[in-house]
Design a protein around this motif. Structure first.
Motif, PDB file in Angstrom:
ATOM      1  N   LYS A 127     -64.362 -57.199  -5.308  1.00  0.00           N
ATOM      2  CA  LYS A 127     -63.537 -56.138  -4.723  1.00  0.00           C
ATOM      3  C   LYS A 127     -62.111 -56.618  -4.516  1.00  0.00           C
ATOM      4  O   LYS A 127     -61.148 -55.876  -4.791  1.00  0.00           O
ATOM      5  CB  LYS A 127     -64.143 -55.677  -3.401  1.00  0.00           C
ATOM      6  N   ILE A 128     -61.955 -57.840  -4.048  1.00  0.00           N
ATOM      7  CA  ILE A 128     -60.613 -58.401  -3.843  1.00  0.00           C
ATOM      8  C   ILE A 128     -59.867 -58.472  -5.175  1.00  0.00           C
ATOM      9  O   ILE A 128     -58.692 -58.078  -5.268  1.00  0.00           O
ATOM     10  CB  ILE A 128     -60.699 -59.799  -3.197  1.00  0.00           C
ATOM     11  N   SER A 133     -55.854 -56.345  -8.981  1.00  0.00           N
ATOM     12  CA  SER A 133     -55.495 -55.926 -10.340  1.00  0.00           C
ATOM     13  C   SER A 133     -54.921 -54.511 -10.364  1.00  0.00           C
ATOM     14  O   SER A 133     -54.159 -54.158 -11.268  1.00  0.00           O
ATOM     15  CB  SER A 133     -56.721 -56.007 -11.265  1.00  0.00           C
ATOM     16  N   LYS A 134     -55.263 -53.703  -9.368  1.00  0.00           N
ATOM     17  CA  LYS A 134     -54.751 -52.330  -9.280  1.00  0.00           C
ATOM     18  C   LYS A 134     -53.492 -52.249  -8.416  1.00  0.00           C
ATOM     19  O   LYS A 134     -53.037 -51.152  -8.094  1.00  0.00           O
ATOM     20  CB  LYS A 134     -55.837 -51.414  -8.689  1.00  0.00           C
ATOM     21  N   ILE A 139     -50.549 -60.506  -3.723  1.00  0.00           N
ATOM     22  CA  ILE A 139     -50.994 -61.845  -4.108  1.00  0.00           C
ATOM     23  C   ILE A 139     -51.257 -62.685  -2.860  1.00  0.00           C
ATOM     24  O   ILE A 139     -52.240 -63.439  -2.787  1.00  0.00           O
ATOM     25  CB  ILE A 139     -49.944 -62.522  -5.011  1.00  0.00           C
ATOM     26  N   SER A 140     -50.390 -62.541  -1.871  1.00  0.00           N
ATOM     27  CA  SER A 140     -50.547 -63.309  -0.631  1.00  0.00           C
ATOM     28  C   SER A 140     -51.862 -62.963   0.072  1.00  0.00           C
ATOM     29  O   SER A 140     -52.582 -63.857   0.546  1.00  0.00           O
ATOM     30  CB  SER A 140     -49.376 -63.044   0.312  1.00  0.00           C
TER      31      SER A 140
END
Length: 287
Positions: A127-128, A133-134, A139-140
């Motif tokens: 899920k992460i 990706s969406k 990123i952090s």
């Protein structure tokens, strides 16, 4: 995470004097600080509960996770949908304490590690990654969540110290693959077998280096997670080198991860790890 005698008493539902009596008699393991205070690792408590099954029903996880009745019910009933969503929210906001308390509660209630990994942690990681990706997760936030999981698994494995072992197991990822969480999970599964001594060699390990090490410490089990492939030709070459070296040995090689589907693994003798439950079944026969 460490617990003191008062916390253990609250969790198990006994007097502190009872906890001290258990430790003095050797029934409940602990370590002592320089000041003489008893401290308990999660493994100390979970091993004690496994040996004393009557205590399992009296475990009060409210002292770990608070008074959230929905969360407590989800832990007791293993409501994975609720737990995945709860963990995801705690991880992306960096709430390490809530995540660790929940994970420890699952273990103390007797839910097996392979189930926690397969049905909760891996879906959370998926899920992460999907949210990142969406562009729905920074990123952090992705790094923060992954690091909390990694540290939890590292601490879980740090607490393990086998007294006796007959077999050596090694966990690592191949060149340029820095996704190390699966090898920490594999290490935890291997540590559940007292006959196995586990060496986590970390991510991005050159095969030639490992082969040199194997000449000094013979591996009985090798677990390799393959997720990221930067250069498929290099990885196919490393896999071939590895398997050729151990071809005539009794070493069991386990391969896991989505990157396996891109490699040339035909005619190679290995165990494909589709789940940590299947991995647990295989290593449980190593006696």
């Amino acid at each position: 995470m460490e617990y003191n005698s008062y916390q253990i008493a609250d969790i198990i539902g006994v007097n502190v004097s009872t906890v001290k009596r258990w430790t003095d008699s050797g029934k409940l393991s602990c370590h002592q600080t320089l000041g003489g205070h008893r401290k308990f690792y999660l493994n100390d408590i979970s091993d004690f509960i496994k040996r004393n099954k009557k205590i399992k029903d009296s475990i009060n996880i409210r002292h770990l996770v608070g008074k959230n009745s929905k969360l407590i019910d989800a832990i007791n009933e293993l409501n994975t949908t609720y737990l995945i969503n709860y963990c995801y929210r705690t991880l992306i906001r960096g709430d390490k304490e809530s995540f660790i308390s929940l994970s420890n509660s699952l273990i103390l209630k007797g839910h097996p590690l392979h189930l926690i990994f397969d049905e909760i942690l891996i879906p959370i990681l998926i899920k992460i990654g999907d949210q990142w990706s969406k562009n729905k997760l920074s990123i952090s936030a992705e790094h923060l969540a992954s690091e909390i999981i990694r540290k939890f698994l590292s601490n879980l494995n740090f607490q393990h110290s086998p007294d006796k072992s007959r077999y050596n197991a090694f966990c690592f990822t191949l060149t340029n693959d820095k996704h190390e969480i699966p090898i920490h999970m594999a290490e935890a599964m291997l540590n559940s077998n007292s006959n196995i001594k586990t060496f986590n060699l970390g991510p991005s390990l050159p095969v030639d280096d490992f082969i040199n090490l194997s000449k000094k410490i013979r591996p009985d089990i090798i677990f390799i997670s393959i997720i990221y492939i930067q250069d498929i030709e290099i990885l196919n070459k490393e896999i071939k080198t590895l398997f050729n070296h151990f071809k005539a040995s009794t070493t069991k090689i386990f391969l896991s991860g989505s990157g396996m589907n891109s490699l040339n693994l035909d005619d190679l003798d290995y165990f494909k790890v589709n789940s940590f439950k299947s991995f647990q079944t295989k290593i449980s026969t190593t006696n």
